[in-house]
Design a protein around this motif. Structure first.
Motif, PDB file in Angstrom:
ATOM      1  N   UNK A 189       0.842  -1.197   0.000  1.00 43.36           N
ATOM      2  CA  UNK A 189       0.000   0.000   0.000  1.00 43.36           C
ATOM      3  C   UNK A 189       0.878   1.248   0.000  1.00 43.36           C
ATOM      4  N   UNK A 190       0.324   2.324  -0.537  1.00 43.34           N
ATOM      5  CA  UNK A 190       1.090   3.551  -0.709  1.00 43.34           C
ATOM      6  C   UNK A 190       0.468   4.706   0.068  1.00 43.34           C
ATOM      7  N   UNK A 191       1.326   5.505   0.667  1.00 46.20           N
ATOM      8  CA  UNK A 191       0.919   6.754   1.291  1.00 46.20           C
ATOM      9  C   UNK A 191       1.371   7.878   0.365  1.00 46.20           C
ATOM     10  N   UNK A 192       0.423   8.667  -0.123  1.00 48.86           N
ATOM     11  CA  UNK A 192       0.738   9.766  -1.032  1.00 48.86           C
ATOM     12  C   UNK A 192       0.513  11.083  -0.300  1.00 48.86           C
ATOM     13  N   UNK A 193       1.591  11.812  -0.065  1.00 49.83           N
ATOM     14  CA  UNK A 193       1.478  13.117   0.563  1.00 49.83           C
ATOM     15  C   UNK A 193       1.077  14.142  -0.485  1.00 49.83           C
ATOM     16  N   UNK A 194       0.080  14.957  -0.155  1.00 52.77           N
ATOM     17  CA  UNK A 194      -0.450  15.940  -1.100  1.00 52.77           C
ATOM     18  C   UNK A 194      -0.203  17.343  -0.578  1.00 52.77           C
ATOM     19  N   UNK A 195       0.442  18.166  -1.391  1.00 52.29           N
ATOM     20  CA  UNK A 195       0.662  19.557  -1.012  1.00 52.29           C
ATOM     21  C   UNK A 195      -0.647  20.327  -1.102  1.00 52.29           C
ATOM     22  N   UNK A 196      -0.852  21.256  -0.194  1.00 53.17           N
ATOM     23  CA  UNK A 196      -2.014  22.141  -0.238  1.00 53.17           C
ATOM     24  C   UNK A 196      -1.520  23.561  -0.481  1.00 53.17           C
ATOM     25  N   UNK A 197      -2.441  24.484  -0.641  1.00 55.29           N
ATOM     26  CA  UNK A 197      -2.045  25.872  -0.893  1.00 55.29           C
ATOM     27  C   UNK A 197      -1.246  26.441   0.266  1.00 55.29           C
ATOM     28  N   UNK A 198      -1.462  25.912   1.467  1.00 54.08           N
ATOM     29  CA  UNK A 198      -0.735  26.435   2.621  1.00 54.08           C
ATOM     30  C   UNK A 198       0.597  25.724   2.856  1.00 54.08           C
ATOM     31  N   UNK A 199       0.841  24.608   2.131  1.00 51.33           N
ATOM     32  CA  UNK A 199       2.082  23.869   2.363  1.00 51.33           C
ATOM     33  C   UNK A 199       2.933  23.662   1.112  1.00 51.33           C
ATOM     34  N   UNK A 200       2.550  24.249  -0.032  1.00 51.32           N
ATOM     35  CA  UNK A 200       3.350  24.044  -1.235  1.00 51.32           C
ATOM     36  C   UNK A 200       4.716  24.713  -1.141  1.00 51.32           C
ATOM     37  N   UNK A 201       4.897  25.629  -0.201  1.00 48.69           N
ATOM     38  CA  UNK A 201       6.209  26.237  -0.029  1.00 48.69           C
ATOM     39  C   UNK A 201       6.944  25.672   1.181  1.00 48.69           C
ATOM     40  N   UNK A 202       6.469  24.540   1.711  1.00 45.56           N
ATOM     41  CA  UNK A 202       7.099  23.902   2.861  1.00 45.56           C
ATOM     42  C   UNK A 202       7.871  22.674   2.379  1.00 45.56           C
ATOM     43  N   UNK A 203       9.187  22.767   2.404  1.00 43.41           N
ATOM     44  CA  UNK A 203      10.013  21.671   1.892  1.00 43.41           C
ATOM     45  C   UNK A 203       9.990  20.449   2.802  1.00 43.41           C
ATOM     46  N   UNK A 204       9.410  20.565   3.988  1.00 40.11           N
ATOM     47  CA  UNK A 204       9.285  19.404   4.872  1.00 40.11           C
ATOM     48  C   UNK A 204       8.465  18.308   4.188  1.00 40.11           C
ATOM     49  N   UNK A 205       7.530  18.710   3.345  1.00 42.15           N
ATOM     50  CA  UNK A 205       6.696  17.747   2.616  1.00 42.15           C
ATOM     51  C   UNK A 205       7.563  16.753   1.856  1.00 42.15           C
ATOM     52  N   UNK A 206       8.510  17.253   1.064  1.00 44.87           N
ATOM     53  CA  UNK A 206       9.338  16.344   0.264  1.00 44.87           C
ATOM     54  C   UNK A 206      10.430  15.697   1.105  1.00 44.87           C
ATOM     55  N   UNK A 207      10.890  16.371   2.158  1.00 43.12           N
ATOM     56  CA  UNK A 207      11.872  15.748   3.044  1.00 43.12           C
ATOM     57  C   UNK A 207      11.292  14.495   3.697  1.00 43.12           C
ATOM     58  N   UNK A 208      10.039  14.587   4.119  1.00 38.59           N
ATOM     59  CA  UNK A 208       9.374  13.420   4.707  1.00 38.59           C
ATOM     60  C   UNK A 208       9.207  12.311   3.664  1.00 38.59           C
ATOM     61  N   UNK A 209       8.778  12.700   2.462  1.00 37.93           N
ATOM     62  CA  UNK A 209       8.576  11.702   1.404  1.00 37.93           C
ATOM     63  C   UNK A 209       9.873  10.967   1.088  1.00 37.93           C
ATOM     64  N   UNK A 210      10.997  11.693   1.068  1.00 36.58           N
ATOM     65  CA  UNK A 210      12.298  11.069   0.787  1.00 36.58           C
ATOM     66  C   UNK A 210      12.729  10.197   1.957  1.00 36.58           C
ATOM     67  N   UNK A 211      12.673  10.759   3.149  1.00 38.48           N
ATOM     68  CA  UNK A 211      13.165  10.034   4.321  1.00 38.48           C
ATOM     69  C   UNK A 211      12.374   8.789   4.656  1.00 38.48           C
ATOM     70  N   UNK A 212      11.073   8.811   4.357  1.00 38.81           N
ATOM     71  CA  UNK A 212      10.218   7.667   4.654  1.00 38.81           C
ATOM     72  C   UNK A 212      10.046   6.741   3.455  1.00 38.81           C
TER      73      UNK A 212
END
Length: 352
Positions: A245-268
């Motif tokens: 199963x896959x967890x897909x993180x989705x950026x929102x208008x309030x988080x598209x400038x937060x690089x933590x989103x992709x850091x989590x995706x890479x690290x996990x």
């Protein structure tokens, strides 16, 4: 220089300390029931690259296709205004009369860039099933004048995937309330297309708490917003770690400038990250951050290409399994809650 995730989240366990960049899910067209044209069923048309490309190569291919599509739409006298109409997510909002029109445009643009649909670039559809469903009629409005019952949607999607095998992901293809239709669809297509849930999932914490059933899903899309904590994301990734199963993180208008989103995706080691459209400035920040991370990891021999995304055949649970399944915490609370007696005069009236 350490990878940003290593600095932010040393507590996240890594078995081999090698990383794969997530596959970017990029919104190319945005549509829906209120958009111009007759098509009502699809909210977003997305592209994602093959696993054999680096992130830099894959996002470059998608960028070329997006530019080509915008040029094609601009040349069309009927669509010229739409080429300038960029939505809040950074996607183009064309006038679409039917589903095949958009899919043909996507595939033509891919081949026009010297790429192969389904091999080099794949298509994902974010379906607006909940918005397209007419509660009074009990049918899905696919397009103006074309409505289908929940069970009729199963052969509809099956035929669509046979005609367009480059479609590899369907997000919310049917309302989860239409459970029998959802189960039938999952059994029919999950060996060649990922069936992903989004709108039916309240929030990431409800999945972590066991309040949501994800057994008939190949994965879930969860919005990375104020309701989703880092702990929720880490817990969900651990839940799905030993499954397909896959967890897909989705950026929102309030988080598209937060690089933590992709850091989590890479690290996990998440297979996908959904980052909006190419024509929005904030999305370029996430893309640039991924490219920089890829270069840093490669320079330290910590980078590996992503393994092919597996397709898990979903099967409806056996009746015995359903009967003996443990209730979710929400179901237990509902059972234990005392039923309030009505004080209506009608209830106090004695029967003859």
């Amino acid at each position: 220089m350490r990878h940003p995730l290593e600095s932010r989240h040393d507590s996240i366990p890594q078995e081999d300390r090698t990383y794969s960049l997530p596959l970017p899910l990029v919104t190319v067209f945005e549509h829906g029931k209120t958009a111009p044209g007759k098509l009502a069923l699809i909210k977003e048309f997305l592209l994602f690259p093959s696993e054999r490309f680096t992130f830099h190569e894959g996002i470059g291919h998608i960028a070329r296709v997006c530019r080509r599509l915008k040029d094609v739409i601009y040349i069309s006298s009927k669509q010229a205004a739409a080429a300038k109409n960029v939505t809040a997510t950074g996607a183009v909002l064309p006038t679409l009369e039917k589903l095949e029109q958009a899919l043909d445009m996507l595939q033509d643009a891919i081949t026009g860039c010297g790429l192969t649909p389904g091999d080099d670039l794949r298509i994902a559809l974010a379906v607006g099933a909940h918005q397209a469903f007419d509660l009074e009629k009990g049918r899905y409005e696919v397009a103006t004048g074309l409505a289908k019952s929940p069970m009729d949607m199963v052969p509809f999607y099956d035929d669509l995937l046979k005609k367009y095998p480059s479609i590899r992901i369907l997000i919310d293809p049917i309302r989860r309330e239409d459970r029998d239709a959802w189960m039938t669809l999952a059994e029919t297509i999950s060996d060649r297309c990922l069936v992903i849930g989004e709108a039916g999932i309240k929030c990431a914490s409800s999945l972590v708490a066991g309040e949501e059933d994800s057994s008939l899903l190949n994965g879930i899309c969860t919005r990375f917003d104020r309701r989703t904590t880092v702990s929720d994301v880490v817990s969900l990734s651990r839940m799905y770690k030993d499954s397909t199963k896959h967890l897909i993180l989705t950026a929102t208008q309030e988080t598209t400038n937060d690089t933590l989103l992709v850091d989590l995706a890479i690290g996990l080691n998440l297979a996908f990250v959904r980052m909006g459209g190419m024509f929005r400035g904030e999305a370029t920040l996430l893309i640039s951050h991924c490219i920089q991370a890829e270069k840093e990891l490669d320079s330290k021999s910590l980078l590996k290409l992503r393994s092919p995304v597996p397709f898990e055949k979903l099967n409806r649970p056996l009746l015995d399994d359903v009967a003996t399944a443990a209730p979710t915490p929400s179901e237990e609370r509902a059972t234990k809650s005392p039923t309030k007696k009505s004080t209506s005069p009608r209830d106090t009236t004695k029967s003859d």
